[in-house]
Design an enzyme around this catalytic site. Structure first.
Site, PDB file in Angstrom:
ATOM      1  N   ASP A 535       0.871  -1.154   0.000  1.00  0.00           N
ATOM      2  CA  ASP A 535       0.000   0.000   0.000  1.00  0.00           C
ATOM      3  C   ASP A 535       0.918   1.216   0.000  1.00  0.00           C
ATOM      4  OD1 ASP A 535      -2.426   1.499   0.349  1.00  0.00           O
ATOM      5  OD2 ASP A 535      -1.705   1.893   2.363  1.00  0.00           O
ATOM      6  N   ASP A 737      -1.353  -0.648   5.902  1.00  0.00           N
ATOM      7  CA  ASP A 737      -1.530   0.113   7.118  1.00  0.00           C
ATOM      8  C   ASP A 737      -2.925   0.711   7.101  1.00  0.00           C
ATOM      9  OD1 ASP A 737      -1.271   1.989   9.227  1.00  0.00           O
ATOM     10  OD2 ASP A 737      -0.681   3.496   7.763  1.00  0.00           O
ATOM     11  N   ASP A 741      -6.797  -0.890   4.410  1.00  0.00           N
ATOM     12  CA  ASP A 741      -6.088  -2.074   3.952  1.00  0.00           C
ATOM     13  C   ASP A 741      -6.582  -3.366   4.581  1.00  0.00           C
ATOM     14  OD1 ASP A 741      -4.526  -0.376   2.488  1.00  0.00           O
ATOM     15  OD2 ASP A 741      -3.113  -0.088   4.128  1.00  0.00           O
TER      16      ASP A 741
END
Lengths: 852, 57
Positions: A535, A737, A741
């Site tokens: 991410d 995080d 996510d």
């Protein structure tokens, strides 16, 4: 500013040369912080005078601690230590949380009062070597009112006794803080007492077996060297009886866990490692007693004692690995929420210590936060993650009025709760459940090795019986020793002992570096992964964006827009939300209050302020179709001023009409390029998925050299992407995080949540990184690979050893004592090999200071 | 050789005594931290205590 800086920089170089010539520094090229050993990036900025010499430190935190040490005359610490101290990120803030611990209700949880003196045991963070424990003891002992202070380096705990009339606990904690140590209370619990009790019992059993072994060997020795008939029968009998009396406690006391284990295995009808061992010990001991009483036949007392001692020694090694793992869990559990937002009628909510919350009082819990105590949902229904408590990995729905266990994480909108129990009743159960969940988790590798071990043991018992029968035909006298040798020589230890020890040692090492494996199979899965999906926000970037601009699009001014946005994000744990709240606070506006807040993950947040509907989030979420089209025409993209900045933007709207576009900047982590390069060099495919705009994502991916990038991905899209990879047979490691996510982390084969992850991400990922460092991902991967390598080495050794040793024993080539020695040596070999994974913190400190 | 009738039971008794002694020491927790006591005795501060006053000022 500049002339003194220059002067000390020159002085610094001279010192550096001196240090280098004295061999005091590993890397003479960079200047190391006098306190923590990390490189000094700005020489001359933070200096401290130690014993009349100016020394460089790397940051204000280290400077403050070093100054506190020298001002107190404790500079001997720098001479006595053999490792650099724990790095300090910022100076100790004495105004902070520690005052909470003076609250009698809070203190009641971990402080005992006796004869007017208070006593408590605290977890210590920052202990590196013996000199650290000395420093902490000295620092605390100088405080007024301290009666007794001892620091245990091995368990990283300190025991304090003080006079509450002269000093408060918060002052002691702050004193330790000034010297760079964090003291944390934890529930001085049965668990600790049990652990200590267990450690003592193990040591006692080991000692009894050891001393028994040594003395029995002495009695057995004459019989080994004497020729037939050299020893008069009466003396031989005397030696045997003496051996018997010394072997008795070894078998009854030291070996009792082995017999208990065998009994449990028998009751479960699943023979494991203890069964053949217990039968072997039992048979050898019984035959020896028989021979002693009848003064006829062979005795194996020496074999029995040696076997028990070496076996307990091997198991002690394995237990040490587990102990370290559970100690680290204690430290983690100490970090459960200590404060709650209490609701008071007719006044704004107030933050109070969780321990002061009485049953029946109401409090608020934001999205992604843990419920501090057992509580009932006051009004609305809600969804909770209770995986920390029950192991149930799916979110659980609760209706209004339902009892929510303390430690459950609120996945839905911020909600109001009525507390049902005091905190003391909730926290401890969380600690024990977390610990037992970690211990009880059965990774597939262990299930596999156990199945093999069971088959192995059954086969072995059958083989031993067959060998006895066959030898009984050939040579009745040899039947017993050979059957015992077969039972004893076999070593399923690589399966039953070394594999769990390797996994425990690896997770303990991970824990020591702030990486918490929440699932047993995490390391195995990381070692097998072929693709890494990152991410962006908070993962590759620092995740601490700040508001860089507010483009006004409606009637409201900048401050009012920020105020509205902050009201919507008031209970957010998302970094963008926090940045907006921080910006609003900096503008000094009083807070508007938002009602009926609801979060749409990956899109934004909406709520009512003064009866009007406000939305904050992505353009497509915040604005109506028409308003968006209008904006697209007039909107100019944010200028890319700073090369190091990466922009995000969120839109604030009122009833679908835009009020403002808020621009936030986030910066790339320094270690990100290195980590991506290392992963690619290791042959892994790296992907980047992000909910952010294409421009931002492409800019970042170009800089990192990631070809596979997927901007503007909703949580559902991220999951689809991961599933598509999995459908191609790829094994996906997801690194992320935050709430956005959660599906990504849950959908991947294995997942890592970065530090500053909200509580939610922490428990939905396979591994949570507490330290906010991206290079932990590569460190974790190399640990996983090392674990796999060591496990296979052990299994390979066990296979080779057993293939050679068992037939040799069956043919009668191996005496029982040689069998016992061989088996024990093999156990210690594999357990010791597994323990290589147990990287003691001192070593990792040195590594990281060298790497840094 | 008859001495063995005395010496061997005696050795058993001595082992028993040593074991008892060890168990007592273990109960007192003497084996729980094997590192820091060593530092304590070497690094014991026997200079006049000037430090804390400096700190107070």
């Amino acid at each position: 500013m500049s002339p003194p800086g220059l002067a000390s920089a020159v002085g610094t170089r001279a010192l550096e040369r001196l240090d280098a010539s004295l061999g005091m520094q590993a890397k003479p090229a960079t200047l190391a912080c006098h306190h923590c050993g990390l490189p000094v990036s700005e020489p001359g900025r933070w200096t401290v005078s130690v014993e009349g010499r100016e020394r460089e430190t790397c940051c204000a935190g280290c400077q403050a601690v070093a100054a506190a040490i020298t001002d107190s005359g404790l500079q001997d610490y720098y001479r006595a230590r053999d490792l650099p101290a724990a790095p300090q990120s910022e100076p100790h803030d004495s105004s902070g949380r520690s005052a909470l611990y003076d609250d009698p209700d809070v203190a009641a949880r971990f402080v005992r009062t006796e004869a007017g003196l208070c006593e408590t045991t605290l977890l210590v963070d920052g202990l590196r070597c013996g000199a650290c424990s000395w420093l902490l003891e000295q620092a605390l002992a100088r405080a007024p009112g301290i009666v007794e202070c001892s620091v245990n380096l091995a368990s990283e705990r300190t025991n304090l006794r003080w006079d509450p009339a002269q000093v408060r606990l918060s002052e002691l904690i702050d004193t330790a803080g000034r010297f760079g140590f964090t003291l944390q209370p934890f529930d001085a619990s049965q668990r600790e007492t049990q652990l200590r009790e267990s450690a003592r019992t193990r040591l006692r059993r080991l000692f009894v077996a050891g001393i028994g072994m040594m003395q029995v060997m002495m009695y057995a020795f004459p019989a080994y060297i004497a020729a037939e008939g050299d020893i008069e029968p009466v003396y031989a009998s005397l030696m045997r009886w003496a051996s018997f009396f010394l072997t008795l406690p070894v078998v009854l006391y030291s070996a009792s866990p082995i017999f208990r284990g065998a009994w449990l295995e028998w009751r479960r009808r699943s023979p494991g490692m203890d069964t053949p061992v217990a039968i072997g010990i039992g048979a050898a001991f019984a035959a020896s007693v028989w021979a002693t009483v009848n003064a006829h036949g062979e005795v194996w007392f020496d074999t029995v004692t040696m076997f028990v001692f070496l076996l307990l020694g091997a198991r002690h090694l394995e237990w040490l690995a587990r102990l370290r793992a559970s100690r680290a869990i204690d430290a983690l559990a100490a970090a459960t929420p200590q404060s709650v937002l209490k609701v008071i009628d007719g006044a704004p909510p107030q933050t109070i210590a969780a321990a002061r919350l009485q049953p029946g009082e109401r409090f608020l819990v934001g999205t992604g936060e843990a419920v501090a105590v057992d509580a009932a949902l006051s009004r609305s229904a809600g969804t909770f993650d209770v995986s920390l408590l029950t192991g149930e990995s799916r979110p659980v729905n609760y209706a209004a009025g339902d009892r929510i266990p303390g430690g459950a994480i609120n996945l839905g909108a911020p909600a109001e709760f009525t507390s049902l129990a005091r905190q003391g009743d909730s926290t401890l159960s969380t600690i024990t459940r977390l610990a037992s969940r970690a211990a009880a988790a059965r990774p597939p590798l262990l299930t596999f090795t156990e199945t093999v071990a069971r088959g192995f043991t059954i086969g072995l018992l059958v083989l031993a019986a067959l060998v006895w029968l066959i030898w009984h035909q050939i040579d009745p006298a040899a039947a017993w020793p050979i059957a015992i040798a077969v039972l004893v020589v076999s070593c399923p230890c690589a399966l039953s002992l070394a594999t769990p020890a390797a996994l425990a040692a690896a997770s303990a090492t991970a824990l020591g570096r702030g990486m918490i494996a929440t699932r047993g199979d995490a390391l195995e899965a990381i070692a097998q992964s072929t693709d890494v999906v990152f991410d962006k926000t908070g993962t590759l970037t620092r995740g601490e964006p700040t508001v860089t601009g507010v483009a006004l699009l409606g009637a409201l001014d900048r401050a009012a827009c920020l105020d509205m946005a902050a009201a919507l994000e008031a209970s957010s744990t998302h970094p963008l939300g926090r940045a907006i709240v921080a910006a609003a606070r900096a503008e000094g506006r009083s807070h508007a209050v938002a009602a009926s807040l609801s979060t749409v993950p990956g899109e934004g947040v909406e709520g009512l302020i003064n009866g009007r509907s406000y939305r904050l989030g992505q353009a497509r979420f915040a604005m109506s179709e028409a308003a968006r089209a209008l904006q697209a025409a007039s909107c100019d993209p944010p200028e890319a001023a700073d090369h190091d900045s990466l922009y995000s933007e969120v839109w604030l709207s009122q009833d679908g009409l835009p009020l403002a576009r808020i621009t936030l900047a986030d910066t790339l982590r320094d270690e990100a390029p290195g980590v991506i390069a290392a992963l690619r060099a290791a042959g892994l495919a790296v992907h980047l998925v992000s909910g952010d705009r294409g421009k931002v994502v492409h800019a970042l991916a170009d800089r990192l050299g990631i070809a596979s990038r997927h901007p503007e991905a909703s949580p559902a899209n991220k999951l689809v992407f991961v599933q598509a990879l999995q459908a191609q047979g790829r094994r996906v490691l997801a690194v992320g995080d935050g709430i956005n996510d959660a599906p990504l982390l849950a959908g991947a084969n294995v997942s890592i949540a970065m530090g500053c992850a909200s509580t939610l991400a922490r428990t939905s990922a396979s591994v949570a990184l507490l330290g906010n460092r991206l290079d932990d991902v590569t460190a974790l991967r190399s640990l996983a690979l090392r674990t796999r390598r060591i496990t296979s080495q052990n299994l390979g050794w066990a296979l080779a050893y057993n293939i050679v040793a068992i037939p040799a024993a069956a043919f009668g080539w191996i005496a029982p004592w040689v069998a016992a020695l061989g088996m024990s040596a093999s156990s210690i070999l594999v357990a010791g090999n597994a323990l290589r994974l147990l990287e003691y913190r001192r070593r990792s400190t040195r590594l990281s200071s060298e790497a840094g | 050789m008859e001495a063995l009738f005395l010496l061997i039971p005696l050795s058993v008794l001595i082992i028993a005594a040593a074991t008892w002694l060890f168990l007592r020491m273990a109960d007192q927790g003497q084996f729980e931290d094997l590192e820091s006591p060593g530092h304590q005795i070497i690094a014991d501060d026997d200079r006049p205590q000037a430090g804390p006053d400096l700190n107070r000022q």
